[in-house]
Write a protein that holds these residues in place. Structure first.
Motif, PDB file in Angstrom:
ATOM      1  N   ARG A  19      13.160  -4.153  -4.433  1.00  0.00           N
ATOM      2  CA  ARG A  19      14.479  -4.434  -5.000  1.00  0.00           C
ATOM      3  C   ARG A  19      14.570  -3.832  -6.394  1.00  0.00           C
ATOM      4  O   ARG A  19      13.689  -4.043  -7.226  1.00  0.00           O
ATOM      5  CB  ARG A  19      14.754  -5.936  -5.067  1.00  0.00           C
ATOM      6  N   GLN A  20      15.629  -3.090  -6.596  1.00  0.00           N
ATOM      7  CA  GLN A  20      15.819  -2.409  -7.873  1.00  0.00           C
ATOM      8  C   GLN A  20      16.728  -3.219  -8.798  1.00  0.00           C
ATOM      9  O   GLN A  20      17.741  -3.774  -8.351  1.00  0.00           O
ATOM     10  CB  GLN A  20      16.443  -1.032  -7.618  1.00  0.00           C
ATOM     11  N   TYR A  21      16.348  -3.301 -10.058  1.00  0.00           N
ATOM     12  CA  TYR A  21      17.260  -3.855 -11.061  1.00  0.00           C
ATOM     13  C   TYR A  21      17.790  -2.735 -11.958  1.00  0.00           C
ATOM     14  O   TYR A  21      18.968  -2.461 -12.016  1.00  0.00           O
ATOM     15  CB  TYR A  21      16.590  -4.930 -11.907  1.00  0.00           C
ATOM     16  N   ASN A  22      16.871  -2.052 -12.637  1.00  0.00           N
ATOM     17  CA  ASN A  22      17.331  -1.007 -13.553  1.00  0.00           C
ATOM     18  C   ASN A  22      16.449   0.236 -13.461  1.00  0.00           C
ATOM     19  O   ASN A  22      16.878   1.279 -12.985  1.00  0.00           O
ATOM     20  CB  ASN A  22      17.366  -1.545 -14.992  1.00  0.00           C
ATOM     21  N   THR A  23      15.199   0.106 -13.912  1.00  0.00           N
ATOM     22  CA  THR A  23      14.326   1.279 -13.970  1.00  0.00           C
ATOM     23  C   THR A  23      13.023   1.075 -13.194  1.00  0.00           C
ATOM     24  O   THR A  23      12.056   1.787 -13.421  1.00  0.00           O
ATOM     25  CB  THR A  23      13.988   1.616 -15.436  1.00  0.00           C
ATOM     26  N   GLY A  24      12.997   0.100 -12.289  1.00  0.00           N
ATOM     27  CA  GLY A  24      11.771  -0.178 -11.548  1.00  0.00           C
ATOM     28  C   GLY A  24      11.359   0.986 -10.656  1.00  0.00           C
ATOM     29  O   GLY A  24      12.201   1.722 -10.137  1.00  0.00           O
ATOM     30  N   SER A  25      10.066   1.145 -10.468  1.00  0.00           N
ATOM     31  CA  SER A  25       9.565   2.185  -9.562  1.00  0.00           C
ATOM     32  C   SER A  25       8.330   1.685  -8.841  1.00  0.00           C
ATOM     33  O   SER A  25       7.531   0.925  -9.394  1.00  0.00           O
ATOM     34  CB  SER A  25       9.232   3.470 -10.327  1.00  0.00           C
ATOM     35  N   GLY A  26       8.195   2.094  -7.585  1.00  0.00           N
ATOM     36  CA  GLY A  26       7.009   1.789  -6.799  1.00  0.00           C
ATOM     37  C   GLY A  26       6.496   3.072  -6.187  1.00  0.00           C
ATOM     38  O   GLY A  26       7.141   3.654  -5.320  1.00  0.00           O
ATOM     39  N   THR A  27       5.350   3.539  -6.647  1.00  0.00           N
ATOM     40  CA  THR A  27       4.851   4.858  -6.260  1.00  0.00           C
ATOM     41  C   THR A  27       3.505   4.732  -5.570  1.00  0.00           C
ATOM     42  O   THR A  27       2.635   3.978  -6.015  1.00  0.00           O
ATOM     43  CB  THR A  27       4.702   5.769  -7.493  1.00  0.00           C
ATOM     44  N   ILE A  28       3.344   5.490  -4.478  1.00  0.00           N
ATOM     45  CA  ILE A  28       2.057   5.565  -3.787  1.00  0.00           C
ATOM     46  C   ILE A  28       1.447   6.931  -4.087  1.00  0.00           C
ATOM     47  O   ILE A  28       2.106   7.968  -3.947  1.00  0.00           O
ATOM     48  CB  ILE A  28       2.221   5.387  -2.270  1.00  0.00           C
ATOM     49  N   TYR A  29       0.181   6.897  -4.504  1.00  0.00           N
ATOM     50  CA  TYR A  29      -0.569   8.118  -4.795  1.00  0.00           C
ATOM     51  C   TYR A  29      -1.737   8.232  -3.818  1.00  0.00           C
ATOM     52  O   TYR A  29      -2.293   7.226  -3.365  1.00  0.00           O
ATOM     53  CB  TYR A  29      -1.127   8.094  -6.219  1.00  0.00           C
ATOM     54  N   VAL A  30      -2.135   9.480  -3.534  1.00  0.00           N
ATOM     55  CA  VAL A  30      -3.288   9.751  -2.673  1.00  0.00           C
ATOM     56  C   VAL A  30      -4.215  10.724  -3.405  1.00  0.00           C
ATOM     57  O   VAL A  30      -3.755  11.640  -4.108  1.00  0.00           O
ATOM     58  CB  VAL A  30      -2.863  10.343  -1.320  1.00  0.00           C
ATOM     59  N   SER A  31      -5.511  10.515  -3.242  1.00  0.00           N
ATOM     60  CA  SER A  31      -6.502  11.396  -3.861  1.00  0.00           C
ATOM     61  C   SER A  31      -7.680  11.566  -2.915  1.00  0.00           C
ATOM     62  O   SER A  31      -7.959  10.699  -2.090  1.00  0.00           O
ATOM     63  CB  SER A  31      -6.985  10.803  -5.192  1.00  0.00           C
ATOM     64  N   ASN A  32      -8.372  12.691  -3.040  1.00  0.00           N
ATOM     65  CA  ASN A  32      -9.618  12.868  -2.280  1.00  0.00           C
ATOM     66  C   ASN A  32     -10.836  12.969  -3.188  1.00  0.00           C
ATOM     67  O   ASN A  32     -11.928  13.338  -2.739  1.00  0.00           O
ATOM     68  CB  ASN A  32      -9.533  14.090  -1.354  1.00  0.00           C
ATOM     69  N   ASP A  33     -10.626  12.642  -4.491  1.00  0.00           N
ATOM     70  CA  ASP A  33     -11.755  12.629  -5.413  1.00  0.00           C
ATOM     71  C   ASP A  33     -11.651  11.511  -6.456  1.00  0.00           C
ATOM     72  O   ASP A  33     -12.515  11.402  -7.335  1.00  0.00           O
ATOM     73  CB  ASP A  33     -11.895  13.983  -6.119  1.00  0.00           C
ATOM     74  N   SER A  34     -10.584  10.689  -6.351  1.00  0.00           N
ATOM     75  CA  SER A  34     -10.285   9.596  -7.280  1.00  0.00           C
ATOM     76  C   SER A  34     -10.061  10.072  -8.714  1.00  0.00           C
ATOM     77  O   SER A  34     -10.067   9.258  -9.652  1.00  0.00           O
ATOM     78  CB  SER A  34     -11.386   8.519  -7.257  1.00  0.00           C
ATOM     79  N   ILE A  35      -9.834  11.382  -8.878  1.00  0.00           N
ATOM     80  CA  ILE A  35      -9.556  11.941 -10.207  1.00  0.00           C
ATOM     81  C   ILE A  35      -8.144  12.531 -10.243  1.00  0.00           C
ATOM     82  O   ILE A  35      -7.337  12.203 -11.105  1.00  0.00           O
ATOM     83  CB  ILE A  35     -10.597  13.012 -10.592  1.00  0.00           C
ATOM     84  N   THR A  36      -7.876  13.403  -9.299  1.00  0.00           N
ATOM     85  CA  THR A  36      -6.556  14.019  -9.180  1.00  0.00           C
ATOM     86  C   THR A  36      -5.735  13.248  -8.163  1.00  0.00           C
ATOM     87  O   THR A  36      -6.162  13.091  -7.014  1.00  0.00           O
ATOM     88  CB  THR A  36      -6.672  15.490  -8.753  1.00  0.00           C
ATOM     89  N   TRP A  37      -4.552  12.766  -8.582  1.00  0.00           N
ATOM     90  CA  TRP A  37      -3.722  11.931  -7.727  1.00  0.00           C
ATOM     91  C   TRP A  37      -2.404  12.631  -7.424  1.00  0.00           C
ATOM     92  O   TRP A  37      -1.768  13.199  -8.316  1.00  0.00           O
ATOM     93  CB  TRP A  37      -3.444  10.582  -8.400  1.00  0.00           C
ATOM     94  N   THR A  38      -1.980  12.570  -6.161  1.00  0.00           N
ATOM     95  CA  THR A  38      -0.732  13.178  -5.715  1.00  0.00           C
ATOM     96  C   THR A  38       0.236  12.089  -5.280  1.00  0.00           C
ATOM     97  O   THR A  38      -0.089  11.262  -4.413  1.00  0.00           O
ATOM     98  CB  THR A  38      -0.977  14.133  -4.535  1.00  0.00           C
ATOM     99  N   ALA A  39       1.426  12.075  -5.877  1.00  0.00           N
ATOM    100  CA  ALA A  39       2.443  11.093  -5.486  1.00  0.00           C
ATOM    101  C   ALA A  39       3.017  11.490  -4.125  1.00  0.00           C
ATOM    102  O   ALA A  39       3.455  12.629  -3.929  1.00  0.00           O
ATOM    103  CB  ALA A  39       3.551  11.041  -6.520  1.00  0.00           C
ATOM    104  N   VAL A  40       3.033  10.543  -3.177  1.00  0.00           N
ATOM    105  CA  VAL A  40       3.511  10.846  -1.826  1.00  0.00           C
ATOM    106  C   VAL A  40       4.698  10.000  -1.414  1.00  0.00           C
ATOM    107  O   VAL A  40       5.335  10.266  -0.389  1.00  0.00           O
ATOM    108  CB  VAL A  40       2.379  10.686  -0.789  1.00  0.00           C
ATOM    109  N   HIS A  41       5.008   8.955  -2.195  1.00  0.00           N
ATOM    110  CA  HIS A  41       6.097   8.059  -1.797  1.00  0.00           C
ATOM    111  C   HIS A  41       6.617   7.307  -3.017  1.00  0.00           C
ATOM    112  O   HIS A  41       5.833   6.816  -3.837  1.00  0.00           O
ATOM    113  CB  HIS A  41       5.603   7.056  -0.755  1.00  0.00           C
ATOM    114  N   SER A  42       7.962   7.232  -3.112  1.00  0.00           N
ATOM    115  CA  SER A  42       8.610   6.470  -4.176  1.00  0.00           C
ATOM    116  C   SER A  42       9.534   5.455  -3.529  1.00  0.00           C
ATOM    117  O   SER A  42      10.569   5.815  -2.950  1.00  0.00           O
ATOM    118  CB  SER A  42       9.394   7.395  -5.110  1.00  0.00           C
TER     119      SER A  42
END
Length: 301
Positions: A19-42
Motif C-alpha cells: 500500500r502506497q502513501y507517498n514515497t514508499g518503495s518495496g524492491t527485490i534485488y538478486v545477486s550471485n555474489d552477495s556484492i553486486t545487486w540487481t533490482a528485479v522488482h518494484s
C-alpha cells in the motif's frame, strides 16, 4: 544461498500486498555474489497515493540473467518509507518453469450482480474464464471445457468446449463461450472450467470453479440475507429515500418487496410511514419521477 547451478531458466514468485502513501518503495534485488545487486522488482510501480496492489498480488519475475547456472544466488528485500503504510510478503519461491504448464486461474459465476436471479430474468448467460501460462514457452492448441453444474445433483446443465488462443509465457488470456446458457429451472449453479493442453506438466492446476448463483422461481435480490452495515435515510415521515436497481429483461409481475429497517436512529422512527415504489431509470441517470407502481403504506411500530 540458493543453488541454481543446474537451472538454465530461473523465476522468482511470491505473494505480496503493498500500500502506497507517498514515497514508499518495496524492491527485490538478486545477486550471485552477495556484492553486486540487481533490482528485479518494484512493488510500488504504478500506485498512486492511497492505492494498493491486489491482495495478494502474485508476480512472476524472470531472474535468469543473474541466477541461471549460478551456484550461489541471494535475494534481498528492501522497504523504504516515510510515514508510509506497508509491504507484506509471503510464499516466496525460486523455480525453473516447465516448458508447458497452463493453469485455470479464474472463471466467472453465472451472474456477478445479483445473489438471487429469477428464472424469467436469467436468459443468455455467457461464460468466461482466465487461463494463465506458467510455462516457459508460448502455448499452441489446447481447450477449455466450460460446465454449468447443478450443485444439488452435481450434474451438468450446460457444456461447451472452447479452443484456447496462443498464450505467451507468463501471460494470461480470457476465454469465452460462443453459446449462451439459459436456465430452465430454479437451482443453485456454479461454473467449472477445465483446461487441457498436450504435454501439460502440471494437471493439478487445470480446474477452477466459480462461486454459486441461486436461480430462483421468482426472487430478485442483491443481498445474502445478512445485514452488514447501514445507510441512514432520515427520520420522520417521507424524509428519506433509498433504493436498488434491477435490470428486467423479460416482462414480469412484482408481487412483493422485502427490505430491512433498524430502529437505532434518534429520534426513534416509530410511527413513520414506509412504502415501496417502482420507477424506471436510464443508465447514468437519476430515477424517473414517474411512479409505475406503489406498495401499500406500512407504519413502523
Amino acid at each position: 544461498a540458493i543453488d541454481c547451478s543446474s537451472n538454465t531458466i530461473v523465476y522468482l514468485t511470491l505473494q505480496e500486498h503493498f500500500r502506497q502513501y507517498n514515497t514508499g518503495s518495496g524492491t527485490i534485488y538478486v545477486s550471485n555474489d552477495s556484492i553486486t545487486w540487481t533490482a528485479v522488482h518494484s512493488a510500488e510501480t504504478g500506485l498512486a497515493q492511497g492505492e494498493t496492489t491486489a491482495n495478494p498480488y502474485n508476480p512472476y519475475i524472470d531472474i535468469s540473467s543473474v541466477a541461471a547456472n549460478q551456484a550461489n544466488v541471494y535475494l534481498k528485500f528492501t522497504y523504504r518509507g516515510n510515514w508510509d503504510y506497508y509491504w507484506q510478503i509471503d510464499d516466496i519461491e525460486v523455480f525453473e518453469p516447465s516448458a508447458v504448464d497452463v493453469s485455470a486461474i479464474n472463471v466467472m459465476p453465472l451472474n456477478t450482480e445479483y445473489t438471487f436471479l429469477p428464472v424469467s430474468q436469467a436468459a443468455n448467460l455467457y461464460l468466461a474464464g482466465d487461463v494463465f501460462n506458467i510455462g516457459s514457452t508460448a502455448t499452441s492448441g489446447g481447450t477449455a471445457l466450460f460446465e454449468v453444474i447443478d450443485s444439488a445433483t452435481n450434474t451438468a446443465a450446460f457444456t461447451e468446449t472452447v479452443n484456447l488462443p496462443v498464450i505467451g509465457s507468463f501471460a494470461t488470456e480470457s476465454v469465452l463461450t460462443t453459446t449462451a446458457f439459459t436456465p430452465t429451472a430454479a437451482a443453485t449453479y456454479f461454473v467449472r472450467m477445465t483446461v487441457t493442453l498436450s504435454g501439460d506438466a502440471n494437471t493439478g492446476n487445470d480446474i477452477f470453479e466459480s462461486a454459486t448463483t441461486m436461480v430462483t422461481d421468482s426472487i430478485f435480490g442483491r443481498d445474502n440475507g445478512t445485514s452488514t452495515g447501514a445507510l441512514g435515510i432520515g427520520a420522520g415521515p417521507a424524509n428519506g429515500i433509498v433504493g436498488q436497481n434491477y435490470t428486467v429483461v423479460t416482462a414480469s409481475q412484482v408481487t412483493s418487496v422485502s427490505f430491512f429497517l433498524t430502529d437505532v436512529m434518534t429520534p426513534n422512527p416509530a410511527g413513520s410511514p414506509v412504502w415501496a415504489t417502482i420507477r424506471t431509470q436510464a443508465v447514468g441517470s437519476e430515477p424517473s419521477n414517474t411512479i409505475l407502481a406503489s406498495s401499500d403504506t406500512l407504519i413502523i411500530m
